[in-house]
Design a protein around this motif. Structure first.
Motif, PDB file in Angstrom:
ATOM      1  N   SER A  92       0.831  -1.210   0.000  1.00 60.92           N
ATOM      2  CA  SER A  92       0.000   0.000   0.000  1.00 60.92           C
ATOM      3  C   SER A  92       0.861   1.252   0.000  1.00 60.92           C
ATOM      4  CB  SER A  92      -0.937  -0.006   1.209  1.00 60.92           C
ATOM      5  OG  SER A  92      -0.198  -0.018   2.428  1.00 60.92           O
ATOM      6  N   ALA A  93       2.007   1.230   0.715  1.00 58.56           N
ATOM      7  CA  ALA A  93       2.888   2.392   0.760  1.00 58.56           C
ATOM      8  C   ALA A  93       3.500   2.663  -0.607  1.00 58.56           C
ATOM      9  CB  ALA A  93       3.982   2.180   1.798  1.00 58.56           C
ATOM     10  N   VAL A  94       3.901   1.596  -1.310  1.00 57.23           N
ATOM     11  CA  VAL A  94       4.476   1.763  -2.652  1.00 57.23           C
ATOM     12  C   VAL A  94       3.426   2.306  -3.616  1.00 57.23           C
ATOM     13  CG1 VAL A  94       5.378   0.521  -4.646  1.00 57.23           C
ATOM     14  CG2 VAL A  94       6.284   0.046  -2.375  1.00 57.23           C
ATOM     15  N   GLY A 101       3.608  10.681  -5.011  1.00 51.97           N
ATOM     16  CA  GLY A 101       4.924  11.217  -5.325  1.00 51.97           C
ATOM     17  C   GLY A 101       5.044  11.619  -6.781  1.00 51.97           C
ATOM     18  N   SER A 102       4.484  10.808  -7.677  1.00 49.75           N
ATOM     19  CA  SER A 102       4.541  11.127  -9.113  1.00 49.75           C
ATOM     20  C   SER A 102       3.737  12.378  -9.425  1.00 49.75           C
ATOM     21  CB  SER A 102       4.014   9.943  -9.933  1.00 49.75           C
ATOM     22  OG  SER A 102       4.812   8.796  -9.728  1.00 49.75           O
ATOM     23  N   VAL A 103       2.576  12.516  -8.798  1.00 47.92           N
ATOM     24  CA  VAL A 103       1.748  13.711  -9.002  1.00 47.92           C
ATOM     25  C   VAL A 103       2.494  14.956  -8.528  1.00 47.92           C
ATOM     26  CG1 VAL A 103      -0.345  14.894  -8.213  1.00 47.92           C
ATOM     27  CG2 VAL A 103      -0.456  12.508  -8.933  1.00 47.92           C
ATOM     28  N   SER A 104       3.044  14.892  -7.324  1.00 47.70           N
ATOM     29  CA  SER A 104       3.775  16.026  -6.782  1.00 47.70           C
ATOM     30  C   SER A 104       5.028  16.320  -7.598  1.00 47.70           C
ATOM     31  CB  SER A 104       4.146  15.749  -5.323  1.00 47.70           C
ATOM     32  OG  SER A 104       4.808  16.840  -4.752  1.00 47.70           O
ATOM     33  N   THR A 139      15.553  15.885  -4.534  1.00 43.47           N
ATOM     34  CA  THR A 139      15.156  15.067  -3.381  1.00 43.47           C
ATOM     35  C   THR A 139      14.032  14.112  -3.746  1.00 43.47           C
ATOM     36  OG1 THR A 139      15.723  16.949  -1.956  1.00 43.47           O
ATOM     37  CG2 THR A 139      14.443  15.168  -0.965  1.00 43.47           C
ATOM     38  N   MET A 140      13.040  14.622  -4.476  1.00 39.91           N
ATOM     39  CA  MET A 140      11.910  13.777  -4.868  1.00 39.91           C
ATOM     40  C   MET A 140      12.322  12.716  -5.886  1.00 39.91           C
ATOM     41  SD  MET A 140       8.927  16.677  -5.117  1.00 39.91           S
ATOM     42  CE  MET A 140       7.646  15.485  -5.459  1.00 39.91           C
ATOM     43  N   SER A 141      13.304  13.028  -6.725  1.00 39.24           N
ATOM     44  CA  SER A 141      13.771  12.039  -7.708  1.00 39.24           C
ATOM     45  C   SER A 141      14.299  10.800  -7.001  1.00 39.24           C
ATOM     46  CB  SER A 141      14.863  12.643  -8.590  1.00 39.24           C
ATOM     47  OG  SER A 141      14.374  13.726  -9.351  1.00 39.24           O
ATOM     48  N   LEU A 142      15.104  11.007  -5.975  1.00 35.36           N
ATOM     49  CA  LEU A 142      15.632   9.860  -5.230  1.00 35.36           C
ATOM     50  C   LEU A 142      14.528   9.169  -4.433  1.00 35.36           C
ATOM     51  CD1 LEU A 142      19.128  11.015  -3.961  1.00 35.36           C
ATOM     52  CD2 LEU A 142      18.606   9.024  -5.355  1.00 35.36           C
ATOM     53  N   GLY A 143      13.580   9.960  -3.903  1.00 37.39           N
ATOM     54  CA  GLY A 143      12.477   9.358  -3.178  1.00 37.39           C
ATOM     55  C   GLY A 143      11.652   8.431  -4.060  1.00 37.39           C
ATOM     56  N   LEU A 144      11.366   8.877  -5.283  1.00 35.59           N
ATOM     57  CA  LEU A 144      10.618   8.027  -6.212  1.00 35.59           C
ATOM     58  C   LEU A 144      11.441   6.814  -6.652  1.00 35.59           C
ATOM     59  CD1 LEU A 144       8.777  10.667  -8.430  1.00 35.59           C
ATOM     60  CD2 LEU A 144       7.726   8.957  -6.927  1.00 35.59           C
ATOM     61  N   TYR A 145      12.733   7.026  -6.838  1.00 35.30           N
ATOM     62  CA  TYR A 145      13.597   5.884  -7.188  1.00 35.30           C
ATOM     63  C   TYR A 145      13.551   4.831  -6.085  1.00 35.30           C
ATOM     64  CZ  TYR A 145      17.760   3.056  -7.835  1.00 35.30           C
ATOM     65  OH  TYR A 145      18.620   1.991  -7.963  1.00 35.30           O
ATOM     66  N   SER A 151      12.569  -0.883  -5.123  1.00 34.09           N
ATOM     67  CA  SER A 151      11.715  -1.995  -4.696  1.00 34.09           C
ATOM     68  C   SER A 151      11.556  -3.026  -5.795  1.00 34.09           C
ATOM     69  CB  SER A 151      10.347  -1.454  -4.272  1.00 34.09           C
ATOM     70  OG  SER A 151      10.464  -0.593  -3.155  1.00 34.09           O
ATOM     71  N   ALA A 152      11.439  -2.559  -7.046  1.00 35.64           N
ATOM     72  CA  ALA A 152      11.262  -3.492  -8.167  1.00 35.64           C
ATOM     73  C   ALA A 152      12.533  -4.276  -8.457  1.00 35.64           C
ATOM     74  CB  ALA A 152      10.820  -2.720  -9.408  1.00 35.64           C
ATOM     75  N   LEU A 153      13.692  -3.627  -8.291  1.00 37.00           N
ATOM     76  CA  LEU A 153      14.955  -4.280  -8.632  1.00 37.00           C
ATOM     77  C   LEU A 153      15.482  -5.173  -7.510  1.00 37.00           C
ATOM     78  CD1 LEU A 153      16.874  -1.372 -10.442  1.00 37.00           C
ATOM     79  CD2 LEU A 153      15.678  -3.319 -11.479  1.00 37.00           C
ATOM     80  N   PHE A 154      15.363  -4.696  -6.288  1.00 39.08           N
ATOM     81  CA  PHE A 154      16.017  -5.393  -5.170  1.00 39.08           C
ATOM     82  C   PHE A 154      15.043  -5.924  -4.126  1.00 39.08           C
ATOM     83  CE2 PHE A 154      18.830  -1.967  -6.700  1.00 39.08           C
ATOM     84  CZ  PHE A 154      19.874  -2.740  -7.194  1.00 39.08           C
TER      85      PHE A 154
END
Length: 230
Positions: A92-94, A101-104, A139-145, A151-154
């Protein structure tokens, strides 16, 4: 686990420096520069980009901030006691964090590009206004990453057991930098950039976010009368 001097500065001392500058900086700014306690209005120069970008950024960042508060300040055993497993919480958090996060993030980019690409707005923008937006986007770029790609990779990273526990130790005035020793580098860099945002906040136009016209609701009506008395 060995902690070097840099770790001790970043995860034991620096949080208190950031909190002190954030709080005292706002007090100093308000006491010495109330006329500047606002964002430079450029709405009359361009409205369409501003209206769209500010709405996306504002509503998205509110959800992101609420998610950070819940995820970092609420220990895992609380959500587990409410019947939410760690896997369910992470999913749910992801999902919610990724959408908000994407909207912002899109809103922040619109606001930055507006400052850079609209000639009239660019001429009225200061370097500080552009810099703080660029810092927020970084900052948001790293947060979204961290939320989506890491999460998808590791696989899911259980930050509530490390970063969350570290933040709670800071707020309890019992800093334990050992929690941050094994945190992935992208998460650490995200926090370091957040430091920079909070340090710059009191001295930027972000201070206007604290200004809400609460007394306007109960303000008496203003009566206008014609000069002939009618």
């Amino acid at each position: 686990m060995y902690l070097g001097p840099v770790d001790l500065v970043l995860w034991a001392s620096m949080p208190y420096v950031v909190i002190s500058v954030f709080v005292l900086g706002h007090i100093y700014r308000y006491a010495t520069d109330q006329r500047g306690w606002t964002s430079g209005s450029t709405e009359f120069l361009e409205k369409r980009w501003l209206r769209f970008g500010s709405q996306l950024f504002m509503w998205g960042i509110l959800v992101v901030a609420l998610g950070h508060l819940i995820g970092l300040l609420m220990p895992p055993y609380v959500t587990q006691a409410l019947g939410v497993s760690s896997a369910e919480y992470h999913e749910s958090a992801v999902a919610l964090g990724g959408i908000a996060g994407s909207v912002s993030y899109a809103g922040a980019w619109i606001l930055l590009l507006r400052r850079l690409l609209v000639p009239r707005v660019r001429s009225a923008s200061s370097a500080g206004e552009v810099l703080i937006l660029a810092l927020i986007i970084a900052t948001m770029s790293l947060g979204l990453y961290n939320t989506l790609i890491y999460s998808a990779l590791f696989g899911p990273y259980h930050y509530r057991l490390t970063i969350g526990a570290w933040i709670r130790s800071i707020l309890a005035f019992q800093p334990n930098p050992a929690y941050m020793a094994g945190v992935p580098a992208t998460f650490q860099l995200h926090i370091a950039l957040a430091y920079a945002v909070f340090l710059a906040w009191p001295f930027s136009d972000l201070v206007h976010m604290w200004s809400f016209p609460a007394f306007y609701i109960g303000r008496p009506w203003i009566l206008y009368r014609r000069m002939d008395g009618r």
